[in-house]
Write a protein that holds these residues in place. Sequence first.
Motif, PDB file in Angstrom:
ATOM      1  N   GLY A 156     -11.894   7.726  -3.760  1.00 10.44           N
ATOM      2  CA  GLY A 156     -12.758   8.471  -4.657  1.00 10.44           C
ATOM      3  C   GLY A 156     -13.315   9.686  -3.942  1.00 10.44           C
ATOM      4  N   ARG A 157     -14.618   9.842  -3.944  1.00  7.81           N
ATOM      5  CA  ARG A 157     -15.227  10.985  -3.270  1.00  7.81           C
ATOM      6  C   ARG A 157     -15.509  10.712  -1.796  1.00  7.81           C
ATOM      7  N   ASP A 158     -15.140   9.549  -1.310  1.00  6.29           N
ATOM      8  CA  ASP A 158     -15.386   9.199   0.092  1.00  6.29           C
ATOM      9  C   ASP A 158     -14.255   9.672   0.991  1.00  6.29           C
ATOM     10  N   ILE A 159     -14.553   9.811   2.278  1.00  5.78           N
ATOM     11  CA  ILE A 159     -13.523  10.160   3.254  1.00  5.78           C
ATOM     12  C   ILE A 159     -13.277   9.028   4.235  1.00  5.78           C
ATOM     13  N   SER A 160     -14.105   7.998   4.193  1.00  3.29           N
ATOM     14  CA  SER A 160     -13.938   6.883   5.112  1.00  3.29           C
ATOM     15  C   SER A 160     -14.621   5.647   4.561  1.00  3.29           C
ATOM     16  N   ILE A 161     -14.047   4.485   4.870  1.00  2.00           N
ATOM     17  CA  ILE A 161     -14.645   3.194   4.539  1.00  2.00           C
ATOM     18  C   ILE A 161     -14.880   2.471   5.857  1.00  2.00           C
ATOM     19  N   ASN A 162     -16.135   2.126   6.134  1.00  2.00           N
ATOM     20  CA  ASN A 162     -16.503   1.568   7.432  1.00  2.00           C
ATOM     21  C   ASN A 162     -17.166   0.204   7.238  1.00  2.00           C
ATOM     22  N   VAL A 163     -16.460  -0.838   7.620  1.00  2.00           N
ATOM     23  CA  VAL A 163     -17.001  -2.194   7.563  1.00  2.00           C
ATOM     24  C   VAL A 163     -17.357  -2.587   8.996  1.00  2.00           C
ATOM     25  N   ILE A 164     -18.645  -2.718   9.280  1.00  5.17           N
ATOM     26  CA  ILE A 164     -19.122  -2.908  10.641  1.00  5.17           C
ATOM     27  C   ILE A 164     -19.238  -4.391  10.962  1.00  5.17           C
ATOM     28  N   ALA A 165     -18.697  -4.788  12.108  1.00  4.15           N
ATOM     29  CA  ALA A 165     -18.783  -6.179  12.544  1.00  4.15           C
ATOM     30  C   ALA A 165     -20.242  -6.568  12.782  1.00  4.15           C
ATOM     31  N   SER A 166     -20.554  -7.813  12.504  1.00  8.73           N
ATOM     32  CA  SER A 166     -21.908  -8.324  12.696  1.00  8.73           C
ATOM     33  C   SER A 166     -21.833  -9.701  13.344  1.00  8.73           C
ATOM     34  N   PRO A 167     -22.954 -10.191  13.877  1.00  8.30           N
ATOM     35  CA  PRO A 167     -22.917 -11.524  14.495  1.00  8.30           C
ATOM     36  C   PRO A 167     -22.469 -12.621  13.542  1.00  8.30           C
ATOM     37  N   THR A 168     -22.772 -12.476  12.254  1.00  5.81           N
ATOM     38  CA  THR A 168     -22.348 -13.504  11.303  1.00  5.81           C
ATOM     39  C   THR A 168     -20.862 -13.419  10.992  1.00  5.81           C
ATOM     40  N   LEU A 169     -20.269 -12.229  11.077  1.00  3.49           N
ATOM     41  CA  LEU A 169     -18.825 -12.061  10.914  1.00  3.49           C
ATOM     42  C   LEU A 169     -18.376 -10.971  11.879  1.00  3.49           C
ATOM     43  N   PRO A 170     -17.991 -11.364  13.095  1.00  8.69           N
ATOM     44  CA  PRO A 170     -17.686 -10.382  14.146  1.00  8.69           C
ATOM     45  C   PRO A 170     -16.309  -9.729  13.997  1.00  8.69           C
ATOM     46  N   ARG A 171     -16.035  -9.300  12.775  1.00 10.21           N
ATOM     47  CA  ARG A 171     -14.823  -8.539  12.498  1.00 10.21           C
ATOM     48  C   ARG A 171     -15.195  -7.301  11.695  1.00 10.21           C
ATOM     49  N   GLY A 172     -14.500  -6.194  11.969  1.00 12.57           N
ATOM     50  CA  GLY A 172     -14.771  -4.968  11.242  1.00 12.57           C
ATOM     51  C   GLY A 172     -13.524  -4.126  11.122  1.00 12.57           C
ATOM     52  N   ALA A 173     -13.659  -2.988  10.443  1.00 15.80           N
ATOM     53  CA  ALA A 173     -12.531  -2.068  10.298  1.00 15.80           C
ATOM     54  C   ALA A 173     -13.051  -0.708   9.868  1.00 15.80           C
ATOM     55  N   ILE A 174     -12.295   0.313  10.238  1.00 14.18           N
ATOM     56  CA  ILE A 174     -12.571   1.693   9.856  1.00 14.18           C
ATOM     57  C   ILE A 174     -11.317   2.237   9.184  1.00 14.18           C
ATOM     58  N   CYS A 175     -11.490   2.820   8.030  1.00 19.31           N
ATOM     59  CA  CYS A 175     -10.354   3.321   7.259  1.00 19.31           C
ATOM     60  C   CYS A 175     -10.657   4.760   6.868  1.00 19.31           C
ATOM     61  N   GLY A 176     -10.027   5.724   7.545  1.00 18.76           N
ATOM     62  CA  GLY A 176     -10.327   7.127   7.334  1.00 18.76           C
ATOM     63  C   GLY A 176      -9.201   7.867   6.643  1.00 18.76           C
ATOM     64  N   ARG A 177      -9.587   8.833   5.824  1.00 21.04           N
ATOM     65  CA  ARG A 177      -8.611   9.637   5.097  1.00 21.04           C
ATOM     66  C   ARG A 177      -8.358  10.941   5.838  1.00 21.04           C
ATOM     67  N   HIS A 178      -7.076  11.253   6.073  1.00 18.98           N
ATOM     68  CA  HIS A 178      -6.649  12.525   6.639  1.00 18.98           C
ATOM     69  C   HIS A 178      -5.633  13.136   5.677  1.00 18.98           C
ATOM     70  N   GLY A 179      -6.077  14.001   4.789  1.00 19.28           N
ATOM     71  CA  GLY A 179      -5.150  14.558   3.808  1.00 19.28           C
ATOM     72  C   GLY A 179      -4.631  13.473   2.900  1.00 19.28           C
ATOM     73  N   ASP A 180      -3.293  13.310   2.855  1.00 23.22           N
ATOM     74  CA  ASP A 180      -2.708  12.265   2.018  1.00 23.22           C
ATOM     75  C   ASP A 180      -2.327  11.039   2.838  1.00 23.22           C
ATOM     76  N   HIS A 181      -2.893  10.924   4.041  1.00 22.42           N
ATOM     77  CA  HIS A 181      -2.621   9.775   4.897  1.00 22.42           C
ATOM     78  C   HIS A 181      -3.915   9.019   5.222  1.00 22.42           C
ATOM     79  N   ILE A 182      -3.743   7.762   5.613  1.00 24.54           N
ATOM     80  CA  ILE A 182      -4.841   6.887   6.002  1.00 24.54           C
ATOM     81  C   ILE A 182      -4.598   6.415   7.433  1.00 24.54           C
ATOM     82  N   GLU A 183      -5.646   6.451   8.234  1.00 18.90           N
ATOM     83  CA  GLU A 183      -5.631   5.836   9.564  1.00 18.90           C
ATOM     84  C   GLU A 183      -6.577   4.644   9.507  1.00 18.90           C
ATOM     85  N   LEU A 184      -6.057   3.436   9.714  1.00 23.99           N
ATOM     86  CA  LEU A 184      -6.827   2.222   9.518  1.00 23.99           C
ATOM     87  C   LEU A 184      -6.834   1.407  10.803  1.00 23.99           C
TER      88      LEU A 184
END
Length: 461
Positions: free
Chosen positions: A219-247
């Motif tokens: 949508g209007r976002d350029i990145s989706i950032n799910v930050i790891a926490s002590p309750t769920l120590p897993r995360g991910a960063i998903c950034g938009r570069h033009g028509d590509h995604i770096e995840l």
Amino acid sequence: MSGRITGRALVLGGSIAGLFAARVLSETYAEVVVVDRDVLTGVEKTRQGVPQGRQVHGLLARGRQAIEELFPGITDELVAAGAGSGDVAGNLRWYFNGVPLARDESGMVAVTVSRPMLEFHVRQKVQDVPNVRFLERHDILGVTATGDGRRITGARVREPDTGIERELNADLVVDATGRGSRTPVWLTELGYQRVAEDRLKIGIGYTTRHYRIRTDPFGRDISINVIASPTLPRGAICGRHGDHIELTAYGVLGDVPPSDPEGFDAFLASLAVPDIADAARVSEPVDDPVSYQFPASLRRRYERLDRFPDGFVLLGDSVCSFNPTYAQGMTISALGALALRSHLRSGPPRSLDFLRELARDVLDGPWDLMTTGDLTFPDVPGERTLKVRMAHGLVAKVLDAATRDGKVASAYLRVAGLLDPPEALMKPAMLMRILRYSLGSRPVPVPAPRDGRERPAREPA
């Protein structure tokens, strides 16, 4: 320039920190030589000497400002080349503890750009500086010094194809070789005390895959950032570069996301929210996942030495290597280069004075911020002092309030982006706002991640 120093500066390492250093040194030294074992000129892909280059690299708000100070106009050039750009609090989708932060127009500019792309553009600008030259495909064997070891006079290098060794003389040598820096060994060989090191074991494992966008998940976002926490120590960063995604997905304390496609997808599905797994599902993979591991944050305490040779300084990961999930590394390299620029205005560098300035003015704050954050994970070894426990309590309140109030979210992201010190959250007006919204006075609308319609944040406590 009025501050020009007659002589040569030698930069060991042609990565991000070395390039920033070369830019600054070109303002004062007649000649700057950058030495690296890789081919640098014209390289647009991940270099062999930067194995972590395929992973997502964040550029904090203060880092973007610092790079803009070094290379005016580079933000616009990166965006024109395909980088994403937006507001840190308005166009990045942040999740902490599985709950989205409230949106705000903060005025902080975010840029989503791959490490190879950023390095290429920075390198091109450094190459355009007339008194800078690159010495590529040369191994760095060590430094040379005066007979009494009190001053570094250059470096010994070798061309691997021919085996020819030679000495490069310099008035100043900058070690920007990164985490694997050999300076601790070189100093002990010259009779100096072994530098003390602080390590914080975090055991980050991260895995990256690239995609081509078929159905827009941002949508209007350029990145989706799910930050790891002590309750769920897993995360991910998903950034938009033009028509590509770096995840990039990551886990803490040895929880490495799998590098096979099926295992990687399963890891994404285990995150606190489905947004990133959904983004991967509706996009077309263009490569296989690649993993990288980061065992521990490392800080070398050169500022605590009683003696240090003149004509020699260090920048970037050679001094301090941060947990990469905080995205502090490139920002600290840029701020270190600006600190060197300021130091050089008064004449030739005073090596130990500069390293103490670097520690005090550039490293201490981000290191404490990172350490405090990592110690929220109960299995990370380290002392939880009263100060650390109090900080944990405050941050918990801040993040709770930030899910309901965009101004609190912006204030928190300013601290995380190294624009403001943590004390900014303790100002009376902000503290009252944090207390008000962390007590759950009312929900604040948060834009829905996929269809653009607003939905309320979680119900107040």
